[in-house]
Design an enzyme around this catalytic site. Structure first.
Site, PDB file in Angstrom:
ATOM      1  N   SER A 255     -81.460  -5.195  46.063  1.00 35.61           N
ATOM      2  CA  SER A 255     -81.390  -6.437  45.300  1.00 35.61           C
ATOM      3  C   SER A 255     -81.587  -7.612  46.242  1.00 35.61           C
ATOM      4  O   SER A 255     -81.777  -7.444  47.448  1.00 35.61           O
ATOM      5  CB  SER A 255     -80.034  -6.561  44.592  1.00 35.61           C
ATOM      6  OG  SER A 255     -78.983  -6.651  45.547  1.00 35.61           O
ATOM      7  N   LYS A 256     -81.522  -8.826  45.676  1.00 32.36           N
ATOM      8  CA  LYS A 256     -81.760 -10.035  46.458  1.00 32.36           C
ATOM      9  C   LYS A 256     -80.805 -10.178  47.629  1.00 32.36           C
ATOM     10  O   LYS A 256     -81.134 -10.809  48.631  1.00 32.36           O
ATOM     11  CB  LYS A 256     -81.660 -11.272  45.558  1.00 32.36           C
ATOM     12  CG  LYS A 256     -82.817 -11.422  44.585  1.00 32.36           C
ATOM     13  CD  LYS A 256     -82.661 -12.682  43.757  1.00 32.36           C
ATOM     14  CE  LYS A 256     -83.810 -12.854  42.780  1.00 32.36           C
ATOM     15  NZ  LYS A 256     -83.647 -14.084  41.948  1.00 32.36           N
ATOM     16  N   ARG A 257     -79.595  -9.619  47.493  1.00 34.22           N
ATOM     17  CA  ARG A 257     -78.641  -9.793  48.588  1.00 34.22           C
ATOM     18  C   ARG A 257     -79.052  -9.019  49.843  1.00 34.22           C
ATOM     19  O   ARG A 257     -78.494  -9.247  50.917  1.00 34.22           O
ATOM     20  CB  ARG A 257     -77.234  -9.379  48.153  1.00 34.22           C
ATOM     21  CG  ARG A 257     -77.053  -7.936  47.799  1.00 34.22           C
ATOM     22  CD  ARG A 257     -75.691  -7.720  47.135  1.00 34.22           C
ATOM     23  NE  ARG A 257     -75.435  -6.336  46.817  1.00 34.22           N
ATOM     24  CZ  ARG A 257     -74.898  -5.472  47.663  1.00 34.22           C
ATOM     25  NH1 ARG A 257     -74.574  -5.854  48.875  1.00 34.22           N
ATOM     26  NH2 ARG A 257     -74.680  -4.225  47.305  1.00 34.22           N
ATOM     27  N   GLY A 259     -82.087  -9.285  50.927  1.00 33.81           N
ATOM     28  CA  GLY A 259     -83.228 -10.044  51.430  1.00 33.81           C
ATOM     29  C   GLY A 259     -84.321 -10.104  50.379  1.00 33.81           C
ATOM     30  O   GLY A 259     -84.069  -9.953  49.182  1.00 33.81           O
TER      31      GLY A 259
END
Length: 527
Positions: A255-257, A259
């Site tokens: 996921s976005k966390r 990167g």
């Protein structure tokens, strides 16, 4: 409905960018189609209007084309089985829903959402399965008529529980079985008339004659809902292949966390499409335990679903960057110059703004003779416009210096910005460790004197002159060359110093050193 050729599809929803997980799914479908001489179909699943993001379709199409995944049927291409947007296929879903209803394979459910939730919570409290209890499936025609006459809202539910236990052979996981309790009578058309995913995907895949459904493991739970719909409608069932999910290094779903996860973001950072396709193909598939670099033609030849792992794949950015560096080094100078140009163009053409500068950075182009190096402030001064042909000529000169050093195209900005602007940043370490050192003025003055003697200003002549300084000044070569590097490039790490000076040229190199020297002297003589 006879199927003679492999037909696979990739069906993204325009709710955002193309995630690398979706891109990997598209790659596997595309490779499978190309290997078997089949068709790769692109379908946009855009029925959930509330979640659709403006511009997402264009971004998805652009990302797929950038990866080289051209589709044989779909948006902007057409085909015999369109439309290829679900929002344009609602008449097909309505017609199919009526068939199921008239065949008693579906029924009207008049249960209000609030009541459904109350029953679900009660079932949980009592330790019973929380799924729908099927009560509306037993309504008489008279009861249904009365409810309709009162304009009672209803959804349409599929009689899934009538099919009993279910099993199928997955091309990756092998035989998979589901107990009948795993699936309740589920909604296929909501009370507002919009069809649901598990219904539309079966209608679309059947009418588009899809032979193989290759998708992520997260869709495995949808399969026992979809297979009964195929049976109820008399449609031939496609082969299913559920590929492993992509996880971050911490073991959670990517996921976005972790990167960047959008293909577009990797493109902007300077990853090459060949590297992205190669790397994503290896996330869950391997040809052997040795080979990591594959051309597209090799992937088409060697890819097989039989060698796709059942286990989740771990996204390793370091490995992707390494692979991208390999592909960068394979480019010719001319090819690399074209690829690097977008990352240099803004620096060279419109320069001097403060946007994007790190706190504490100072810029040589901002300094005047009346300022000390420590109190230099960034000023909004636009640099002169540089012809693009001149930028390319300079790029061709520096490519041999940076080719082995960059893993992403965007890294050229940090590594080589000083070649294209006089307003390059003076990094904090460069100032503190070298330009503010006691010996800095002596080093720069001696450097000016040596470089003024140069006739050809070639890297060889520059090196010969500057290598005389350690003995003459009684200082270590590293300290001398790092001080010169800091003055001319603003960095502690840069492409090779002597070659960089040669590319900058005699006038520009001397001017930069003289400017830094004057600032240092002004600071030393000030109050």
């Amino acid at each position: 409905m006879v199927r003679t050729k492999v037909r696979v599809r990739f069906a993204p929803s325009p709710t955002g960018y193309l995630h690398v997980g979706g891109a990997r799914t598209a790659i596997y479908n595309w490779l499978f189609a190309r290997q078997h001489g089949g068709k790769f179909i692109l379908r946009i699943e855009d029925t959930d209007i509330s979640r659709n993001v403006e511009g997402a379709i264009d971004t998805i199409l652009s990302s797929l084309r950038w990866l080289g995944l051209e589709w044989d049927e779909g948006p902007q291409v057409g085909g015999d089985y369109g439309p290829y947007f679900q929002s344009q296929r609602t008449y097909l879903y309505a017609e199919t829903a009526r068939k199921l209803l008239s065949a008693d394979r579906a029924y009207r459910c008049f249960c209000a959402p609030k009541k459904l939730e109350e029953r679900r919570q009660q079932a949980l409290r009592e330790g019973r399965p929380p799924g729908y209890d099927g009560r509306c499936g037993d309504l008489t025609q008279n009861q249904i008529h009365k409810l309709l006459s009162r304009e009672k809202p209803f959804a349409l539910r599929f009689r899934a529980t009538s099919f009993g236990d279910l099993s199928f052979r997955d091309l990756i996981h092998g035989e998979i079985a589901f107990k009948k309790e795993a699936v309740n009578d589920f909604i296929i058309v909501r009370s507002d008339g919009t069809p649901t995913y598990n219904f539309t995907v079966v209608v679309d895949d059947a009418l588009m004659q899809i032979t193989h459904v290759i998708r992520g493991d997260d869709h495995l739970s949808n399969t026992p809902k979809q297979i009964p719909i195929y049976k109820a409608l008399g449609y031939p069932r496609p082969e299913f292949a559920h590929i492993p999910l992509i996880l971050g290094k911490d073991g959670s779903r990517l996921s976005k966390r972790h990167g960047a996860t959008a293909v577009e973001a990797f493109r902007e950072e300077g990853f090459l499409p060949q590297a992205m396709v190669n790397y994503l193909a290896l996330l869950g598939w391997s040809y052997d335990d040795r080979t990591t670099l594959f051309s597209v033609s090799e992937l088409i030849d060697k890819f097989s679903l039989e060698k796709v792992s059942k286990n989740p794949a771990i996204f390793d950015l370091d490995k992707l960057e390494w692979m991208n560096g390999v592909y960068i080094r394979e480019k010719s100078d001319q090819e690399l110059a074209e690829l690097l140009l977008p990352y240099i163009r803004d620096i060279a053409l419109v320069d001097g703004g403060g946007e994007g500068r790190e706190e504490g950075e100072e810029h040589l182009g901002s300094a005047t003779g009346n300022e000390t190096l420590s109190d230099t402030q960034t000023k909004n001064i636009l640099a002169p416009r540089v012809p693009e042909a001149e930028i390319k000529r300079t790029l061709l000169k520096i490519i041999p210096l940076v080719r082995e050093r960059i893993k992403k195209l965007s890294e050229v900005q940090q590594m080589a910005d000083f070649f294209f602007t006089e307003d390059y940043p003076l990094e904090k370490d460069a100032m503190q460790k070298f330009l503010k050192a006691r010996e800095a003025r002596k080093i720069l003055q001696a450097t000016l004197e040596k470089l003024r003697l140069a006739q050809t200003f070639s890297s060889e002549e520059i090196e010969e002159l500057l290598r005389q300084l350690p003995d003459e000044l009684g200082l270590k070569a590293k300290q001398i060359f790092q001080t010169i590097r800091a003055a001319v490039t603003g960095k502690t790490v840069s492409p090779p110093l002597f070659q960089s000076l040669a590319i900058l040229g005699k006038e520009k190199s001397l001017n930069r050193i003289a400017k830094v020297l004057s600032i240092l002297e002004e600071g030393a003589e000030g109050p």
